[in-house]
Design an enzyme around this catalytic site. Sequence first.
Site, PDB file in Angstrom:
ATOM      1  N   CYS A 245       0.864  -1.177   0.000  1.00 40.54           N
ATOM      2  CA  CYS A 245       0.000   0.000   0.000  1.00 40.54           C
ATOM      3  C   CYS A 245       0.901   1.227   0.000  1.00 40.54           C
ATOM      4  CB  CYS A 245      -0.836   0.038   1.271  1.00 40.54           C
ATOM      5  SG  CYS A 245      -1.767  -1.470   1.540  1.00 40.54           S
TER       6      CYS A 245
ATOM      7  N   GLU B 298       0.462  -8.890 -17.748  1.00 39.93           N
ATOM      8  CA  GLU B 298       0.056  -7.883 -16.761  1.00 39.93           C
ATOM      9  C   GLU B 298      -0.578  -6.656 -17.404  1.00 39.93           C
ATOM     10  OE1 GLU B 298       3.281  -6.691 -14.160  1.00 39.93           O
ATOM     11  OE2 GLU B 298       4.674  -6.492 -15.809  1.00 39.93           O
TER      12      GLU B 298
ATOM     13  N   ASN C 298       1.080   0.183   6.109  1.00 39.09           N
ATOM     14  CA  ASN C 298       1.491  -0.651   4.982  1.00 39.09           C
ATOM     15  C   ASN C 298       2.286  -1.821   5.549  1.00 39.09           C
ATOM     16  OD1 ASN C 298       2.449  -1.662   2.525  1.00 39.09           O
ATOM     17  ND2 ASN C 298       4.213  -0.309   2.542  1.00 39.09           N
ATOM     18  N   GLY C 299       1.823  -3.045   5.291  1.00 35.09           N
ATOM     19  CA  GLY C 299       2.525  -4.222   5.813  1.00 35.09           C
ATOM     20  C   GLY C 299       1.507  -5.245   6.288  1.00 35.09           C
TER      21      GLY C 299
ATOM     22  N   TRP D  67      -3.642  -1.815  -1.302  1.00 28.93           N
ATOM     23  CA  TRP D  67      -3.609  -3.048  -2.086  1.00 28.93           C
ATOM     24  C   TRP D  67      -3.911  -4.143  -1.074  1.00 28.93           C
ATOM     25  CZ3 TRP D  67       0.059  -7.308  -2.432  1.00 28.93           C
ATOM     26  CH2 TRP D  67      -0.137  -8.105  -3.568  1.00 28.93           C
TER      27      TRP D  67
ATOM     28  N   LYS E  95       3.098  -1.935  -7.605  1.00 26.11           N
ATOM     29  CA  LYS E  95       4.456  -1.720  -8.124  1.00 26.11           C
ATOM     30  C   LYS E  95       5.511  -2.472  -7.329  1.00 26.11           C
ATOM     31  CE  LYS E  95       7.507   0.212 -10.796  1.00 26.11           C
ATOM     32  NZ  LYS E  95       7.624  -0.407 -12.125  1.00 26.11           N
TER      33      LYS E  95
ATOM     34  N   HIS F 197       8.002 -30.069 -25.907  1.00 30.02           N
ATOM     35  CA  HIS F 197       7.863 -30.942 -24.737  1.00 30.02           C
ATOM     36  C   HIS F 197       6.512 -30.778 -24.042  1.00 30.02           C
ATOM     37  CE1 HIS F 197      11.898 -32.453 -25.130  1.00 30.02           C
ATOM     38  NE2 HIS F 197      12.382 -31.225 -25.167  1.00 30.02           N
TER      39      HIS F 197
ATOM     40  N   LYS G 190       4.996  -9.062 -19.576  1.00 28.89           N
ATOM     41  CA  LYS G 190       4.428  -7.749 -19.953  1.00 28.89           C
ATOM     42  C   LYS G 190       3.057  -7.927 -20.584  1.00 28.89           C
ATOM     43  CE  LYS G 190       6.398  -5.835 -18.056  1.00 28.89           C
ATOM     44  NZ  LYS G 190       7.524  -5.922 -17.246  1.00 28.89           N
TER      45      LYS G 190
ATOM     46  N   ARG H 254       1.349   1.952  -5.965  1.00 30.07           N
ATOM     47  CA  ARG H 254       1.578   0.969  -4.907  1.00 30.07           C
ATOM     48  C   ARG H 254       0.312   0.203  -4.534  1.00 30.07           C
ATOM     49  NH1 ARG H 254       6.337   1.868  -2.293  1.00 30.07           N
ATOM     50  NH2 ARG H 254       5.581   0.722  -0.499  1.00 30.07           N
TER      51      ARG H 254
ATOM     52  N   GLU I 244      10.135 -12.346 -20.189  1.00 28.71           N
ATOM     53  CA  GLU I 244       9.776 -10.964 -19.850  1.00 28.71           C
ATOM     54  C   GLU I 244       8.668 -10.454 -20.787  1.00 28.71           C
ATOM     55  OE1 GLU I 244      10.047  -9.031 -17.510  1.00 28.71           O
ATOM     56  OE2 GLU I 244       9.703  -7.040 -18.301  1.00 28.71           O
TER      57      GLU I 244
HETATM   58  C1  AGP Z   1       7.077  -6.115 -13.386  1.00 33.11           C
HETATM   59  O1  AGP Z   1       6.426  -5.656 -14.516  1.00 33.11           O
HETATM   60  C2  AGP Z   1       6.215  -6.528 -12.293  1.00 33.11           C
HETATM   61  N1  AGP Z   1       5.270  -5.544 -11.933  1.00 33.11           N
HETATM   62  C3  AGP Z   1       6.873  -7.274 -11.145  1.00 33.11           C
HETATM   63  O2  AGP Z   1       7.114  -8.550 -11.625  1.00 33.11           O
HETATM   64  C4  AGP Z   1       8.172  -6.724 -10.522  1.00 33.11           C
HETATM   65  O3  AGP Z   1       9.216  -6.806 -11.459  1.00 33.11           O
HETATM   66  C5  AGP Z   1       8.516  -7.531  -9.270  1.00 33.11           C
HETATM   67  O4  AGP Z   1       7.485  -7.383  -8.339  1.00 33.11           O
HETATM   68  C6  AGP Z   1       9.839  -7.146  -8.671  1.00 33.11           C
HETATM   69  O5  AGP Z   1       9.877  -5.820  -8.244  1.00 33.11           O
HETATM   70  P1  AGP Z   1      11.239  -5.135  -7.824  1.00 33.11           P
HETATM   71  O6  AGP Z   1      12.110  -5.066  -9.023  1.00 33.11           O
HETATM   72  O7  AGP Z   1      10.839  -3.780  -7.320  1.00 33.11           O
HETATM   73  O8  AGP Z   1      11.844  -5.992  -6.755  1.00 33.11           O
END
Ligand code: AGP
Length: 587
Positions: free
Chosen positions: A2, A471, A98-99, A72, A582, A487, A468, A27, A464
């Site tokens: 959060c 998400e 937050n936590g 969040w 994030k 496989h 992308k 966040r 990667e």
């Molecule tokens: C990336 O697009 C994602 N939102 C997520 O996988 C992110 O890379 C991951 O949570 C790691 O975050 P960080 O690099 O801040 O540790």
Amino acid sequence: MCGIIGYSGDKNAVDRVYSGLKRLEYRGYDSWGIACIDEDGLHIAKDVGKIDGIPDELSNTETHLAISHTRWATHGGVSKENAHPHVSCDGSIAVVHNGIIENYDELKTDLEKKGHKFKSDCDTEVIAHLIEEHSKSKGFPEAVRAAAKQLKGSYAMLAINKNANELVGAKKESPLVLGLNGGEYFLASDVPAFLEYTNKTVPIDDGEMVVIGSKPVVKKISTGEEVGKPMDTIKWKLNQAEKGDYTHFTLKEIHEQPLVLKETLRQNKEKLEQVARMVNSAPRVCIVGAGTSRHASLVGRYVIAELTKKYCEVYMASEFQYFVEKLGKDTLIIAVSQSGETADVLLPVKQAKEHGCKVVSIVNVVGSSLDRVSDVSLYLNTGPEIGVAATKTFTSQVTMFYLIAYTMIYQFEAGLKKLMSIPEMIEETISLNEEKTKKIAEYMKKRDDTYFIARGENFAVATEGALKMKELSYIHAEGMPAGELKHGTLALIEEGTPIIAICPKDHTYEETMANVHEAKARGAYVIGISDENSNMFDEWLKIPKIDYIFYPLLANIPCQLLAYYTAVAKGRPVDTPRNLAKSVTVK
Ligand code: AGP
């Protein structure tokens, strides 16, 4: 995860925290809430969804003290009751957090026995009641300190009390930073929350609390003893945290990559040499990261192996904890994280340190928790990344691995020279593919599944690319080594299934193309990312020719653009995809 921001100062506190909340939405954005104090007492506004304008009920408050939260959800569903701030029984104390409070049940049972009535399912509510309980015998800051000492788990929390003129914050394993602007003070999860007012900060460490009365005082939670803390000046600029003419931060951040890369290349040579010596001399090197940062680490492993012949292991951060106990002094950890706050990275890295491992981190956020626990940190210098999906930081992280590898073989200058040509080539790759990916997005938006394949150093670009696509567009996507297709996954290929084949003309080309043939024969619609066209491709996303080792830096760009434009074509909230945040500061 959060976002929290609190304010104490001579300006309108609701205005200040509102602008901060908007900047912290990356966040989390399930729900929001603000509490402020004025002459009439404590006022609260909260609701589900994203905050959209200063809430009516707070618009006329003359207030200089406020706390706020963008959520969040972890404990308790998304509802107005579970949204922060949470309030004590007598309505005098408000808390944002937050936590995760791990001993929430135990504390709640105890407080209920003492007569406290709970209104939500959210773990944070226990903090408000605990502070209220301790306020029976203590002043407000001391009551917060006593409450913090009882909490197990992770927290960055802020509290205000209508009977006190203080903003109090406390931190353990979730980020909290103090911002100072003359007589204005901010306590927030991250610097962009107050960057429009100040770049003067004091990072708060685990086990510390801040009491802001006429001025801030940092104390140890355990003893109440005052702690002297140096002030940092953050180099980030406000325009880096704004969209400018772009429709989304994500698009801005994709386009920023040529510029950002030049900043990443501005590294201190001595520090890189120190890291290179550590990697060269370590009998075992474990690279740890989550999500995109792990994908960058996978490219890094290939690059280091190819250039230096040194083999490094790459761990998925959330699984690393199960190996930590087996590690010792002979292990060097390279921890990779944009935010430097990802719990899955941070917690095992701390454990590894306790087992004697040395830690080098590759981080973007200077002063983040990971930065502070590391023996040496290399900074990405990308400026803030606001889009929830990581784009520019992937490119920077990969670049850092090239710098480390070249320095390991005593070719820092030669490597730097080669890397200096990349920003221009990324620029070219963007302009070659922008319109094309917009067009292909019209095809992609009608599909439910897609597969990204590649071999060698580009394999991680496939994973990667799939991340992308998932998400941003919510289309099911898998990234895998091209050789793995046969496989099992081949069973899923049918007429029209999009296969994104990353196949530059390098040593892996022939074998990857053989796998493309296999998919094509089953009806796949092949989108080739390569420096050469092929009659196997239904669509060609062209990248410039370059020394093979650098292809990942270019091949990833069309993947980013394709995911972005597919998400736009599907009408997705590109910068803030559903259910994501994030940086994920919970396990
Ligand atoms: C990336 O697009 C994602 N939102 C997520 O996988 C992110 O890379 C991951 O949570 C790691 O975050 P960080 O690099 O801040 O540790």
